[in-house]
Design an enzyme around this catalytic site. Structure first.
Site, PDB file in Angstrom:
ATOM      1  N   ASP A  94       0.856  -1.193   0.000  1.00 61.35           N
ATOM      2  CA  ASP A  94       0.000   0.000   0.000  1.00 61.35           C
ATOM      3  C   ASP A  94       0.898   1.252   0.000  1.00 61.35           C
ATOM      4  O   ASP A  94       1.825   1.353   0.814  1.00 61.35           O
ATOM      5  CB  ASP A  94      -0.843  -0.059   1.286  1.00 61.35           C
ATOM      6  N   ASP A 116       2.761   4.967  -5.513  1.00 59.86           N
ATOM      7  CA  ASP A 116       1.995   6.198  -5.298  1.00 59.86           C
ATOM      8  C   ASP A 116       2.835   7.407  -5.688  1.00 59.86           C
ATOM      9  O   ASP A 116       3.585   7.948  -4.880  1.00 59.86           O
ATOM     10  CB  ASP A 116       1.565   6.280  -3.829  1.00 59.86           C
ATOM     11  N   GLU A 146      -1.657   5.933  -8.820  1.00 62.94           N
ATOM     12  CA  GLU A 146      -2.598   6.944  -8.299  1.00 62.94           C
ATOM     13  C   GLU A 146      -2.463   8.255  -9.060  1.00 62.94           C
ATOM     14  O   GLU A 146      -1.360   8.732  -9.328  1.00 62.94           O
ATOM     15  CB  GLU A 146      -2.380   7.184  -6.796  1.00 62.94           C
ATOM     16  N   SER A 237     -12.717   4.275   5.024  1.00 63.46           N
ATOM     17  CA  SER A 237     -13.304   3.850   6.298  1.00 63.46           C
ATOM     18  C   SER A 237     -14.546   4.681   6.599  1.00 63.46           C
ATOM     19  O   SER A 237     -14.622   5.854   6.226  1.00 63.46           O
ATOM     20  CB  SER A 237     -12.286   4.013   7.436  1.00 63.46           C
ATOM     21  N   ASN A 277     -10.276   0.508   0.093  1.00 67.81           N
ATOM     22  CA  ASN A 277      -9.254   0.404   1.145  1.00 67.81           C
ATOM     23  C   ASN A 277      -9.800   0.783   2.518  1.00 67.81           C
ATOM     24  O   ASN A 277     -10.349   1.882   2.688  1.00 67.81           O
ATOM     25  CB  ASN A 277      -8.104   1.371   0.838  1.00 67.81           C
ATOM     26  N   ILE A 278      -9.589  -0.106   3.466  1.00 64.08           N
ATOM     27  CA  ILE A 278     -10.075   0.139   4.828  1.00 64.08           C
ATOM     28  C   ILE A 278      -8.974  -0.187   5.833  1.00 64.08           C
ATOM     29  O   ILE A 278      -8.513  -1.325   5.905  1.00 64.08           O
ATOM     30  CB  ILE A 278     -11.341  -0.714   5.097  1.00 64.08           C
ATOM     31  N   ASP A 279      -8.576   0.801   6.582  1.00 67.60           N
ATOM     32  CA  ASP A 279      -7.574   0.625   7.628  1.00 67.60           C
ATOM     33  C   ASP A 279      -8.100   1.183   8.953  1.00 67.60           C
ATOM     34  O   ASP A 279      -8.169   0.484   9.970  1.00 67.60           O
ATOM     35  CB  ASP A 279      -6.274   1.333   7.221  1.00 67.60           C
ATOM     36  N   SER A 280      -8.538   2.447   8.923  1.00 69.34           N
ATOM     37  CA  SER A 280      -8.937   3.108  10.181  1.00 69.34           C
ATOM     38  C   SER A 280     -10.047   2.345  10.910  1.00 69.34           C
ATOM     39  O   SER A 280     -10.041   2.264  12.147  1.00 69.34           O
ATOM     40  CB  SER A 280      -9.396   4.540   9.898  1.00 69.34           C
TER      41      SER A 280
HETATM   42  P1  13P Z   1      -8.796   4.740   5.862  1.00 67.69           P
HETATM   43  O1  13P Z   1      -7.905   5.585   6.694  1.00 67.69           O
HETATM   44  O2  13P Z   1     -10.040   5.457   5.484  1.00 67.69           O
HETATM   45  O3  13P Z   1      -9.079   3.410   6.468  1.00 67.69           O
HETATM   46  O4  13P Z   1      -8.017   4.471   4.462  1.00 67.69           O
HETATM   47  C1  13P Z   1      -7.092   3.435   4.337  1.00 67.69           C
HETATM   48  C2  13P Z   1      -6.325   3.477   3.077  1.00 67.69           C
HETATM   49  O5  13P Z   1      -6.665   4.151   2.118  1.00 67.69           O
HETATM   50  C3  13P Z   1      -5.119   2.656   2.997  1.00 67.69           C
HETATM   51  O6  13P Z   1      -4.408   2.868   1.825  1.00 67.69           O
HETATM   52  O1  G3H Z   2      -3.077   4.805   3.704  1.00 68.53           O
HETATM   53  C1  G3H Z   2      -2.481   4.599   4.743  1.00 68.53           C
HETATM   54  C2  G3H Z   2      -2.795   3.417   5.569  1.00 68.53           C
HETATM   55  O2  G3H Z   2      -3.873   3.679   6.423  1.00 68.53           O
HETATM   56  C3  G3H Z   2      -1.569   2.934   6.270  1.00 68.53           C
HETATM   57  O3  G3H Z   2      -1.223   3.755   7.307  1.00 68.53           O
HETATM   58  O4  G3H Z   2       1.205   4.257   7.037  1.00 68.53           O
HETATM   59  O5  G3H Z   2       0.081   4.374   9.283  1.00 68.53           O
HETATM   60  O6  G3H Z   2       0.517   2.167   8.190  1.00 68.53           O
HETATM   61  P1  G3H Z   2       0.241   3.638   8.003  1.00 68.53           P
HETATM   62 ZN    ZN Z   3      -4.492   4.838   1.061  1.00 64.88          ZN
END
Ligand code: 13P
Ligand code: G3H
Ligand code: ZN
Length: 332
Positions: A94, A116, A146, A237, A277-280
């Protein structure tokens, strides 16, 4: 050189083609820890969903590159052990920020990478992306690029220049780079604070903040330029209010956190957007469960006692996204 195919991983090519045709999106969940990985695999197996497990540069540093390669292989074997005969799991970098990082990941078993170059001038973004594509395609690794800057609506309104992806650039960019998918900017942004309260309206019933809509007109214009081409949404997210409330109730401090409403993501998933994409949301689910557990069980200090409910809460969230937002269930 570790080839991802030997690890049982797949690239994104067929997965995306099916998703675009079928009007659903593949979940791309970030992970840093074993519990996140376990929850992602359990959720994907239980819902019969393909899945992208993605690792940022920071996550790779945190977890260690060698451990990640074995975790990815472990994820495939774990999915089989859970009863999935043919798991469709991608290990994806990512936000790769250099050719060297992308190459390192490809050489260590990643099946997909993102380069990116969105913050670079247009021609430099093309040159860097093309270089990564040329290397990646030698090993049948797919590449996400991107175009446009994920600045969020606040910057969009404040700035004189638009950060959204310019539909008139996408054909030239995709053709000249040879990328396999394209991340675009239509108003999403990273993290748990995607909009400022003054950009939102308040739901009169709940008092909760309701953010402005995404720029679906820009998405439609991009789809017109590149029919059927896989589009990616970062920063997707939803920042569930119940998780935020739990965190705040048990000592956390996340005032006015706000994400992308799920109905907007549902709409996007039905379009050419085939990776979300979902991380938060995973971070919130984990933190909420741990904070609650500590508040209710002050004597606990065995990590398994609080990480097991954290894992369960993340799994519940992943399953919800797959079934109720992305629609990637029952596709294996
Ligand atoms: P969120 O912070 O909305 O989860 O986005 C995650 C993301 O885009 C990782 O590349
Ligand atoms: O887009 C970013 C992701 O949420 C990853 O975040 O760089 O803190 O691991 P990070
Ligand atoms: Zn991202």
């Amino acid at each position: 050189m570790v080839n991802y195919k030997e690890l049982g991983l797949v690239n994104t090519r067929d997965m995306f083609a099916k998703a675009v045709k079928g009007g659903y999106a593949i979940p791309a969940f970030n992970f840093n820890t074993m519990e996140q990985m376990q929850a992602i695999v359990q959720a994907a197996v239980e819902t019969k969903s393909p899945v992208i497990m993605q690792v940022s540069k920071g996550a790779r540093k945190y977890a260690n590159a060698t451990i990640l390669r074995y975790m990815a292989q472990g994820a495939v074997e774990y999915a089989k052990e859970l009863g999935c005969a043919n798991p469709q799991i991608v290990l994806h970098l990512d936000h790769g920020d250099s050719f060297e990082l992308c190459k390192d990941c490809i050489d260590m078993g990643f099946s997909s990478v993102m380069i990116d170059g969105s913050s670079l001038p247009y021609e430099e973004n093309i040159a860097l992306t093309k270089k990564v594509v040329e290397y990646a395609h030698k090993y049948d690794v797919t590449v996400e690029a991107e175009l446009g800057v994920l600045a969020g609506v606040e910057d969009e309104v404040a700035s004189e220049v638009s950060h959204y992806t310019k539909p008139e650039e996408v054909v030239d960019f995709a053709t000249r780079t040879g990328c396999d998918s394209l991340a675009i900017s239509i108003g999403t942004s990273h993290g748990a604070y995607k909009f400022k309260p003054e950009q939102c309206t308040r739901d009169p019933k709940t008092g909760k903040l309701v953010p402005p809509p995404l720029a679906f007109d820009v998405l439609e214009a991009i789809e017109k330029q590149l029919p059927g081409f896989p589009i990616v949404l970062h920063g997707s997210s939803s920042v569930p209010q119940d998780e935020v409330d739990t965190i705040n109730k048990y000592g956390g401090k996340l005032p006015d956190a706000v994400g992308i409403p799920e109905e907007q993501l549902r709409k996007a998933a039905k379009s050419a957007v085939c990776k979300i994409n979902i991380d938060s949301d995973s971070r919130l689910a984990m933190t909420a469960a741990i904070r609650q557990h500590f508040a209710e069980n002050p004597s606990h200090f065995d990590p398994r006692q609080y990480l097991a409910p954290a894992r369960e809460n993340m799994k519940k969230m992943y399953i919800h996204k797959i079934l109720n937002v992305l629609g990637s269930n029952d596709k294996l």
